[in-house]
Design a protein around this motif. Sequence first.
Motif, PDB file in Angstrom:
ATOM      1  N   VAL A  80       0.831  -1.122  -0.210  1.00 48.75           N
ATOM      2  CA  VAL A  80      -0.020   0.175  -0.112  1.00 48.75           C
ATOM      3  C   VAL A  80       0.620   1.191   0.086  1.00 48.75           C
ATOM      4  O   VAL A  80       0.625   2.126  -0.787  1.00 48.75           O
ATOM      5  N   ILE A  81       1.915   1.176   0.763  1.00 46.62           N
ATOM      6  CA  ILE A  81       2.939   2.392   0.565  1.00 46.62           C
ATOM      7  C   ILE A  81       3.376   2.584  -0.743  1.00 46.62           C
ATOM      8  O   ILE A  81       3.507   3.883  -0.969  1.00 46.62           O
ATOM      9  N   LYS A  82       3.808   1.641  -1.196  1.00 46.66           N
ATOM     10  CA  LYS A  82       4.629   1.665  -2.583  1.00 46.66           C
ATOM     11  C   LYS A  82       3.467   2.103  -3.445  1.00 46.66           C
ATOM     12  O   LYS A  82       3.789   3.078  -4.273  1.00 46.66           O
ATOM     13  N   ARG A  83       2.358   1.664  -3.375  1.00 45.55           N
ATOM     14  CA  ARG A  83       1.391   2.264  -4.380  1.00 45.55           C
ATOM     15  C   ARG A  83       0.783   3.601  -4.237  1.00 45.55           C
ATOM     16  O   ARG A  83       0.732   4.252  -5.314  1.00 45.55           O
ATOM     17  N   ASN A 110       3.658   5.764  -5.866  1.00 46.46           N
ATOM     18  CA  ASN A 110       3.822   5.734  -7.245  1.00 46.46           C
ATOM     19  C   ASN A 110       2.508   6.762  -7.671  1.00 46.46           C
ATOM     20  O   ASN A 110       2.943   7.320  -8.881  1.00 46.46           O
ATOM     21  N   ALA A 111       1.517   6.522  -7.005  1.00 49.26           N
ATOM     22  CA  ALA A 111       0.535   7.572  -7.357  1.00 49.26           C
ATOM     23  C   ALA A 111       0.680   8.786  -7.277  1.00 49.26           C
ATOM     24  O   ALA A 111       0.447   9.755  -8.117  1.00 49.26           O
ATOM     25  N   THR A 151       3.716  10.189  -7.673  1.00 48.95           N
ATOM     26  CA  THR A 151       4.560  10.538  -8.443  1.00 48.95           C
ATOM     27  C   THR A 151       3.853  10.800  -9.857  1.00 48.95           C
ATOM     28  O   THR A 151       4.105  11.516 -10.530  1.00 48.95           O
ATOM     29  N   GLU A 152       3.112   9.844 -10.124  1.00 48.10           N
ATOM     30  CA  GLU A 152       2.376   9.980 -11.319  1.00 48.10           C
ATOM     31  C   GLU A 152       1.355  11.083 -11.475  1.00 48.10           C
ATOM     32  O   GLU A 152       1.377  11.926 -12.484  1.00 48.10           O
ATOM     33  N   GLY A 153       0.904  11.634 -10.354  1.00 50.13           N
ATOM     34  CA  GLY A 153      -0.007  12.674 -10.032  1.00 50.13           C
ATOM     35  C   GLY A 153       0.812  14.089 -10.287  1.00 50.13           C
ATOM     36  O   GLY A 153       0.539  14.937 -10.997  1.00 50.13           O
ATOM     37  N   ASP A 154       2.225  13.974  -9.817  1.00 56.53           N
ATOM     38  CA  ASP A 154       3.001  15.120 -10.061  1.00 56.53           C
ATOM     39  C   ASP A 154       3.330  15.320 -11.471  1.00 56.53           C
ATOM     40  O   ASP A 154       3.371  16.382 -11.940  1.00 56.53           O
ATOM     41  N   VAL A 155       3.695  14.290 -12.288  1.00 60.31           N
ATOM     42  CA  VAL A 155       4.324  14.253 -13.606  1.00 60.31           C
ATOM     43  C   VAL A 155       2.867  14.563 -14.301  1.00 60.31           C
ATOM     44  O   VAL A 155       3.160  15.512 -15.356  1.00 60.31           O
ATOM     45  N   TRP A 156       1.494  14.175 -14.108  1.00 58.71           N
ATOM     46  CA  TRP A 156       0.621  14.598 -14.892  1.00 58.71           C
ATOM     47  C   TRP A 156       0.230  16.242 -14.811  1.00 58.71           C
ATOM     48  O   TRP A 156      -0.027  16.902 -15.722  1.00 58.71           O
TER      49      TRP A 156
END
Length: 62
Positions: A17-20, A23-24, A26-31
């Motif tokens: 859960v922590i890793k997920r 990652n979410a 990081t993906e939000g920051d990139v988006w």
Amino acid sequence: MKKLLALAVVAGGVLFVIKRNKNAKTEGDVWRQTTASTDKPLGAVSTNGTAPAHAAGAGHNN
């Protein structure tokens, strides 16, 4: 033995859960970075399909 196995399963679930979530984030920051607005309309892309006027050699007839 069952307690140790249960503890390992719980620990694995927590780490998953922590890793997920990381990652979410990081993906939000990139988006957000890629969809950030610019001060120019369409990010300096011409609306008629031609190259922008400031492109190298544009507008010069040699």
